[in-house]
Enzyme design. Structure first.
Site, PDB file in Angstrom:
ATOM      1  N   HIS A 159      -3.033  -3.199  -6.000  1.00 12.27           N
ATOM      2  CA  HIS A 159      -3.507  -2.651  -4.726  1.00 12.27           C
ATOM      3  C   HIS A 159      -5.152  -2.903  -4.245  1.00 12.27           C
ATOM      4  CE1 HIS A 159      -3.425   1.090  -1.612  1.00 12.27           C
ATOM      5  NE2 HIS A 159      -3.415  -0.337  -1.191  1.00 12.27           N
ATOM      6  N   ASN A 203      -3.885   6.482  -1.252  1.00 13.68           N
ATOM      7  CA  ASN A 203      -3.452   6.896   0.112  1.00 13.68           C
ATOM      8  C   ASN A 203      -2.965   8.308  -0.164  1.00 13.68           C
ATOM      9  OD1 ASN A 203      -3.975   4.660   1.682  1.00 13.68           O
ATOM     10  ND2 ASN A 203      -2.334   3.670   0.978  1.00 13.68           N
ATOM     11  N   GLU A 222      -6.544  -0.663  -7.494  1.00 10.96           N
ATOM     12  CA  GLU A 222      -5.281   0.250  -7.744  1.00 10.96           C
ATOM     13  C   GLU A 222      -4.260  -0.504  -8.482  1.00 10.96           C
ATOM     14  OE1 GLU A 222      -3.866   2.655  -4.636  1.00 10.96           O
ATOM     15  OE2 GLU A 222      -4.112   4.683  -5.914  1.00 10.96           O
ATOM     16  N   SER A 228       0.826  -1.375   0.051  1.00  7.10           N
ATOM     17  CA  SER A 228      -0.161  -0.134  -0.248  1.00  7.10           C
ATOM     18  C   SER A 228       0.698   1.303   0.084  1.00  7.10           C
ATOM     19  CB  SER A 228      -0.984   0.218   0.965  1.00  7.10           C
ATOM     20  OG  SER A 228      -0.459  -0.654   2.283  1.00  7.10           O
TER      21      SER A 228
END
Ligand SMILES: NC(=O)c1ccc[n+]([C@@H]2O[C@H](COP(=O)([O-])OP(=O)(O)OC[C@H]3O[C@@H](n4cnc5c(N)ncnc54)[C@H](O)[C@@H]3O)[C@@H](O)[C@H]2O)c1
Length: 287
Positions: free
Chosen positions: A143, A193, A155, A122
Site C-alpha cells: 500500500h 485507513n 504499508e 487501499s
C-alpha cells in the site's frame, strides 16, 4: 525469489498511483513495464512522471542527466502479455473487486511461477485477492501512499496465505526504494485507513452538528496536534467519495456502527462535491 533477482517490475494501471509507483521503481534503477488499457492513459502517465522528475531536478534530488535515464527505463504498453518478463508485479487498477480479480487472474497466468504479485489496494481484503490467484503464498499487499515519489511509508499487508519468503522479499524491495515499510496483517482498512478515516468522519460530524466550521476543525488539528493538514483538507485531497467508500468497507467489515459514514459526507458526495478533484468539497478550489 530474493530481492537481488528482481530487475524488471510490471505495474498494472497507469493512474495516480501507477505512475508514481513506476516513477519510484525507475528512479532506483528498475526496468518498468507500465500497462494500461489505452494509449492515452499511458501518455498522460508519462507526462506526469516527466513533470514530477522536473520537480525533483529543481529540488536537487536528482541530476538533469538522470531524468532521461529514468524515463528510458519505463516501457509503456497496452499489451498485457508484455508483463511475462517481469520479476515482480504491482497491481494499481481502480478499487473495484470485480476488476481487480479479473486483472489479477490474467496477470497470474502470464507471470513466471516464482514472481511475487502485489496489490496496491487501499481497502479490499488482500486475503480474498490472494485466493483468486494460483500463487496465494506469493501474493501480498503493498500500500503505497499518494504522492508516491514523496511519501516514505509503504504499508505492507500480509494476506493469511503470504509466505515468509514473499514477505521478506517485499520488505527488502521497499527498502531498496528508500521507503519505510511497515508490516500489518490483513484486516478491513489495514492500519492507515482504520485509524485515519474515523478521525475524518468525526471531523465531518463536528461540522454537521455545528460544533465548528471546517476551517476551525482543521486549525485545531494543525495548530494543536501538529498535523500538517487538517482532517477536512485531507478529506478533500483524498476525495469525499473515496472516504465514504472506505468507511463503508470498515462498517461492513467490522459490523460496528462506530464506522458509519457521517450523513454530511454522503450528502456532499450526492451533490458532486467530491473535494479537490471536483473543485468543491469542504473548501472551494475554483480560481
Ligand atoms: N489515489 C490514492 O490516493 C490512493 C492511495 C493508495 C492506494 N490507492 C489504490 O491504488 C489503486 C489505484 O488507484 P488510483 O488512484 O491510481 O486510480 P486511477 O483511477 O487514478 O488509476 C487507475 C488506472 O488503472 C487503469 N486500468 C483500468 N483497468 C485496467 C486494466 N484492466 N489493466 C491495466 N490498467 C487498468 C485505468 O485506466 C487507470 O489509468 C486503487 O486500488 C486505490 O484504492 C489509491
Amino acid at each position: 525469489m530474493t530481492v537481488d533477482t528482481i530487475r524488471t517490475v510490471a505495474v498494472l494501471g497507469a493512474g495516480t498511483m501507477g505512475n508514481g509507483i513506476s516513477h519510484v521503481f525507475a528512479r532506483f534503477g528498475y526496468e518498468v513495464i507500465l500497462r494500461d488499457v489505452d494509449e492515452s492513459f499511458l501518455g498522460r502517465a508519462k507526462d506526469t512522471i516527466t513533470k514530477n522528475l522536473d520537480r525533483e531536478v529543481k529540488k536537487g534530488k536528482i541530476a538533469e542527466e538522470d531524468k532521461s535515464k529514468i524515463l528510458s527505463r519505463i516501457h509503456t504498453t497496452t499489451d498485457l502479455s508484455q508483463i511475462a518478463r517481469a520479476d515482480f508485479a504491482v497491481e494499481a487498477v481502480p478499487e473495484r473487486l470485480d476488476l481487480k480479480l479479473s486483472v489479477l487472474r490474467d496477470a497470474d497466468k502470464l507471470l513466471r511461477p516464482e514472481v511475487i504479485l502485489a496489490s496496491n489496494t487501499s481497502s479490499i481484503s488482500v486475503t480474498t485477492l490472494a485466493a483468486a490467484t494460483e500463487r496465494p503464498d506469493r501474493f501480498i499487499g503493498m500500500h503505497f501512499m499518494n504522492p508516491v515519489p514523496v511519501m516514505v511509508l509503504i504499508e505492507v499487508i500480509r494476506a493469511l496465505q503470504t509466505s515468509d519468503e514473499t514477505f521478506r522479499t517485499t520488505i527488502s524491495l521497499c527498502e531498496r526504494l528508500e521507503k519505510k515499510p511497515v508490516a500489518v496483517n490483513d484486516a478491513p482498512g489495514f492500519v492507515s485507513n482504520r485509524v485515519l478515516l474515523p478521525m475524518i468522519n468525526e471531523a465531518a460530524f463536528a461540522v454537521m452538528e455545528g460544533v465548528a466550521t471546517a476551517e476551525a476543525v482543521d486549525a485545531v488539528m494543525k495548530l494543536g496536534m501538529n498535523h500538517p493538514m487538517g482532517p477536512l483538507e485531507l478529506a478533500d485531497f483524498i476525495g469525499l467519495d473515496t472516504c465514504v467508500h472506505i468507511l463503508d468497507v470498515l462498517h461492513e467489515g467490522f459490523g460496528d456502527s462506530k464506522y458509519r459514514a457521517c450523513p454530511l459526507l454522503r450528502k456532499m458526495v450526492a451533490a458532486g462535491w467530491l473535494g479537490r478533484k471536483s473543485g468543491r468539497g469542504f473548501y472551494s478550489y475554483t480560481g
